[in-house]
Design a protein around this motif. Structure first.
Motif, PDB file in Angstrom:
ATOM      1  N   PRO A  28       0.853  -1.128  -0.059  1.00 43.02           N
ATOM      2  CA  PRO A  28       0.129  -0.153   0.104  1.00 43.02           C
ATOM      3  C   PRO A  28       0.895   1.124  -0.080  1.00 43.02           C
ATOM      4  N   ASP A  29       0.240   2.486  -0.681  1.00 37.40           N
ATOM      5  CA  ASP A  29       1.169   3.418  -0.691  1.00 37.40           C
ATOM      6  C   ASP A  29       1.546   3.921   0.727  1.00 37.40           C
ATOM      7  N   THR A  30       0.711   4.004   1.709  1.00 39.60           N
ATOM      8  CA  THR A  30       0.945   4.289   3.163  1.00 39.60           C
ATOM      9  C   THR A  30       2.493   3.738   3.785  1.00 39.60           C
ATOM     10  N   VAL A  31       2.955   2.654   3.372  1.00 40.11           N
ATOM     11  CA  VAL A  31       4.162   2.168   3.714  1.00 40.11           C
ATOM     12  C   VAL A  31       5.274   1.913   2.767  1.00 40.11           C
ATOM     13  N   LYS A  32       4.821   2.454   1.569  1.00 38.00           N
ATOM     14  CA  LYS A  32       5.987   2.452   0.606  1.00 38.00           C
ATOM     15  C   LYS A  32       7.013   3.344   0.755  1.00 38.00           C
ATOM     16  N   GLU A  33       8.382   2.983   0.671  1.00 41.25           N
ATOM     17  CA  GLU A  33       9.383   3.897   0.650  1.00 41.25           C
ATOM     18  C   GLU A  33       9.529   4.678  -0.385  1.00 41.25           C
ATOM     19  N   LYS A  34       9.900   5.828  -0.381  1.00 42.63           N
ATOM     20  CA  LYS A  34      10.208   6.664  -1.665  1.00 42.63           C
ATOM     21  C   LYS A  34      11.504   6.135  -2.419  1.00 42.63           C
ATOM     22  N   PRO A  35      11.352   5.834  -3.647  1.00 41.40           N
ATOM     23  CA  PRO A  35      12.467   5.211  -4.409  1.00 41.40           C
ATOM     24  C   PRO A  35      13.874   6.176  -4.366  1.00 41.40           C
ATOM     25  N   GLN A  36      14.861   5.421  -4.336  1.00 43.92           N
ATOM     26  CA  GLN A  36      16.129   6.168  -4.305  1.00 43.92           C
ATOM     27  C   GLN A  36      16.904   5.874  -5.629  1.00 43.92           C
ATOM     28  N   GLU A  37      16.052   5.679  -6.607  1.00 44.75           N
ATOM     29  CA  GLU A  37      16.581   5.966  -8.124  1.00 44.75           C
ATOM     30  C   GLU A  37      15.920   6.850  -8.799  1.00 44.75           C
ATOM     31  N   GLY A  38      16.635   7.417  -9.710  1.00 45.61           N
ATOM     32  CA  GLY A  38      16.076   8.431 -10.611  1.00 45.61           C
ATOM     33  C   GLY A  38      16.515   8.724 -11.992  1.00 45.61           C
ATOM     34  N   GLU A  39      16.083   9.419 -12.822  1.00 52.03           N
ATOM     35  CA  GLU A  39      16.628   9.908 -13.911  1.00 52.03           C
ATOM     36  C   GLU A  39      17.259  11.521 -13.962  1.00 52.03           C
ATOM     37  N   VAL A  40      18.254  11.669 -14.527  1.00 47.75           N
ATOM     38  CA  VAL A  40      18.680  13.009 -14.596  1.00 47.75           C
ATOM     39  C   VAL A  40      17.922  13.785 -15.651  1.00 47.75           C
ATOM     40  N   VAL A  41      17.461  14.665 -15.390  1.00 44.84           N
ATOM     41  CA  VAL A  41      16.592  15.513 -16.111  1.00 44.84           C
ATOM     42  C   VAL A  41      17.612  16.828 -16.831  1.00 44.84           C
ATOM     43  N   ALA A  42      18.162  17.297 -15.870  1.00 39.02           N
ATOM     44  CA  ALA A  42      19.130  18.729 -16.190  1.00 39.02           C
ATOM     45  C   ALA A  42      20.436  18.616 -15.129  1.00 39.02           C
ATOM     46  N   VAL A  43      21.473  19.262 -15.949  1.00 36.56           N
ATOM     47  CA  VAL A  43      22.497  19.471 -15.170  1.00 36.56           C
ATOM     48  C   VAL A  43      22.919  20.916 -15.282  1.00 36.56           C
ATOM     49  N   GLY A  44      23.741  21.177 -14.210  1.00 34.93           N
ATOM     50  CA  GLY A  44      24.313  22.754 -14.379  1.00 34.93           C
ATOM     51  C   GLY A  44      25.553  22.502 -14.982  1.00 34.93           C
ATOM     52  N   PRO A  45      26.106  23.691 -15.251  1.00 39.81           N
ATOM     53  CA  PRO A  45      27.327  24.042 -16.114  1.00 39.81           C
ATOM     54  C   PRO A  45      28.813  23.338 -15.301  1.00 39.81           C
ATOM     55  N   GLY A  46      28.621  23.287 -13.798  1.00 39.10           N
ATOM     56  CA  GLY A  46      29.840  22.718 -13.036  1.00 39.10           C
ATOM     57  C   GLY A  46      30.141  23.640 -12.028  1.00 39.10           C
ATOM     58  N   ALA A  47      30.997  23.218 -11.116  1.00 40.99           N
ATOM     59  CA  ALA A  47      31.680  24.100 -10.029  1.00 40.99           C
ATOM     60  C   ALA A  47      32.994  24.674 -10.567  1.00 40.99           C
ATOM     61  N   ARG A  48      33.327  25.589  -9.752  1.00 39.50           N
ATOM     62  CA  ARG A  48      34.451  26.445 -10.032  1.00 39.50           C
ATOM     63  C   ARG A  48      35.558  25.911  -9.053  1.00 39.50           C
TER      64      ARG A  48
END
Length: 105
Positions: A28-48
């Motif tokens: 059931p939805d009440t005991v389901k854990e949030k998934p820890q897997e995902g798809e990258v949608v966008a990335v920033g340019p990077g750090a300096r």
């Protein structure tokens, strides 16, 4: 989506897990854990770095990744529930085994 993350941040869409266990028990939805897997949608340019040079990110849009249970900030953009987190909060990229075998051959 008209959102561009800054610096070393990435935008991730969670990939929903299964609604049943391997034994066929419905979770059931009440005991389901949030998934820890995902798809990258966008990335920033990077750090300096200290000298001011831009260090590009290793992640790219379309990568399937694993991240910590409490990582990131949940936001809603264009009706989609997304996570924004630093690249360092991502634990790793899930690579397709079939593609890895083709590259090795």
């Amino acid at each position: 989506m008209k959102f561009r993350p800054l610096h070393d941040r990435v935008v991730i869409r969670r990939i929903e897990g299964e609604d049943k266990t391997k034994g066929g028990i419905i979770i059931p939805d009440t005991v389901k854990e949030k998934p820890q897997e995902g798809e990258v949608v966008a990335v920033g340019p990077g750090a300096r770095d200290e000298s001011g040079k831009l260090q590009p990110l290793e992640l790219k849009a379309g990568d399937r990744v694993l991240f910590g249970k409490w990582s990131g900030t949940e936001v809603k953009i264009d009706g989609q529930e997304l996570l924004i987190m630093k690249e360092s909060d991502v634990m790793g990229v899930i690579e397709d085994a079939g593609v890895a075998k083709k590259k090795a051959a």
